[in-house]
Design a protein around this motif. Structure first.
Motif: not given
Length: 483
Positions: A42-43, A46, A90, A95-97, A100-101, A227, A231, A235
């Protein structure tokens, strides 16, 4: 390597349309390996290039299918809590867009739907268990209560690593579990190592909790500059939190492969935390820490891992007829017994090989096979007098031998019914002994005894597994039909 296990799991699921599980594979441990891979991958979700993004999302999708096909409710709850934590964090931190999520969330829903619906369309029924079947949790609550009573008798020092598997049979009155683990690492560590050993696990949990708070209160511009590192750190925090939550309902930190992964992830976490300025550890001390901490964790639990995992795998064979090829090759267990004649797992394996091969063996070999099985059974009952399963097995062995016309030394030995009654005296919830006594009394036409037996069995219904409850229901139907 993880992707290979995912593909093998998906192949198993596609062929059998059943839960990914096996004699030497625990479904919950398999689920852990898959959600560990999920959080690590997952990290990288992106990715900048479109091709790399497609590859990463495709692998994530395969991992999610394998994960959900394990049908681990505790694993799913742990994964959902950790993934939910990433989503919440997030929302406040860069962190995550959102894209993406949302993409990963949709992949998760699609993977879950496939696992839930394919068996319905092409198999016998859905794998997904709802909250209506909490028999295994009911068993756990009993185990936890019994474990707590044992803890109170030795609260400071504990009984020693690996002792739960030997202590629990003396107080066991459920058959919805293997009886080897407490299905709660915190309770089991407190039982076996006292507050000191439990404190080490709690320190591990608090370390990652502290890192989570540090990330949550970090300035957004600081996270933006590093970043990728944040990330990756997130994780590892998600992995630790998922494992710690999963350990409330299952054995997690007792599995050797998981211990190794925990050590590696912990070492990498310490390095990242040092790079980000959260740990002020000199380089020399850092190298010592990353080497010593994982080693201590593995050494402390290694003896239990080897004992409990191998014992569970071998004893689990006893619930099902083992492959025919094994019946022809008892040398494996015999070689172990030559070196270690008191090896419980080897004795049980050899007993099963002879027992399940008795009816299909040539007539000239049956008496000798019975004699060896009988001798092993008596030895196991003497060494483990509180394990009711051994008494049932011995009675069932004699009953089968009588049906085959073998000499069972009936003039100097108990009858099968006496062994079944002894098994029920030790554990009134032993479904195998209940079924054997049910058949015995029903054959004799003694309805009063059958009714009394069923009334007692129903009191233990909440501690039985779902399959055992079905057996109990079938016995009640037979009783009603007989009446």
């Amino acid at each position: 390597m993880i992707l290979l296990t995912s593909l093998l799991g998906i192949w198993h699921f596609s062929v059998t349309l059943s839960r990914i599980d096996g004699q030497m594979l625990d479904a919950n441990v398999y689920a852990i390996t898959q959600y560990l891979a999920f959080f690590l991958l997952l990290s990288m979700a992106d990715a900048q290039t479109k091709g790399r993004l497609i590859i990463i999302n495709s692998v994530l999708f395969l991992i999610l299918i394998a994960f959900f096909a394990s049908n681990s409710r505790s694993g799913t709850a742990a994964w959902l809590g950790a993934f939910g934590g990433i989503i919440v964090l997030s929302m406040f931190k860069p962190l995550y867009s959102r894209k993406t999520l949302v993409t990963v969330g949709l992949l998760s829903l699609f993977a879950f739907a496939l696992v839930a619906l394919l068996p319905v369309w092409f198999g016998d029924g859905s794998l997904v268990r709802g909250l209506d079947d909490l028999s295994h949790l009911n068993s756990r609550t009993y185990i936890w209560g019994a474990t707590w009573e044992l803890i109170k008798s030795m609260p400071l020092m504990g009984y020693g690593l690996g002792t739960f598997a030997n202590l629990y049979p003396a107080v066991r009155y459920e058959y919805g579990s293997s009886g080897v683990f407490a299905h709660n690492d915190y309770l089991q560590l407190l039982l076996e190592g006292g507050p000191l050993l439990l404190g080490l696990l709690l320190a591990y949990v608090m370390f990652y909790g502290w890192l989570g708070f540090k990330v949550f209160f970090e300035k957004n511009e600081v996270i933006e500059r590093q970043r990728a590192e944040y990330k990756e750190l997130l994780s590892y925090i998600a992995i630790a939190m998922a494992l710690s939550a999963h350990a409330i309902l299952n054995y997690v930190f007792y599995v050797l492969s998981i211990q190794i992964i925990v050590g590696v992830v912990l070492a990498r976490t310490v390095l990242l935390a040092r790079q980000l300025g959260y740990l002020k550890v000199p380089a020399l001390h850092y190298r010592k820490l990353t080497f010593i901490v994982p080693c201590i964790m593995m050494i402390m639990v290694l003896s239990l891992s080897v004992l409990a995992v191998s014992r569970k795998a071998l004893l689990h064979v006893g619930h099902f007829p083992i492959p025919e090829a094994w019946n022809e090759s008892p040398e494996f267990a015999q070689n172990i017994l030559t070196v270690d004649p008191d090896n419980q797992a080897a004795n049980m394996l050899l007993f099963n090989q002879l027992f399940f091969g008795l009816s299909s063996a040539p007539e000239r070999q049956r008496q000798a096979m019975f004699e060896v099985s009988f001798r092993i059974g008596k030895s196991l009952m003497q060494d483990y007098p509180y394990d009711s399963d051994y008494y049932w097995r011995q009675g069932f062995l004699i009953e089968q031998a009588i049906a085959l016309g073998l000499d069972t030394h009936s003039d100097e030995e108990k009858t099968p019914e006496e062994y079944y009654q002894q098994a029920l005296k030790l554990n009134p919830g032993n479904i195998h002994a209940i079924q054997s006594m049910f058949d015995y009394w029903l054959t004799k036409g003694d309805i009063d005894e059958v009714v009394a037996l069923m009334d007692t069995a129903m009191k233990w219904k909440s501690l039985l597994s779902l399959d055992d409850r079905k057996l109990l229901a079938e016995m009640r139907e037979r009783l009603e039909a007989y009446k």
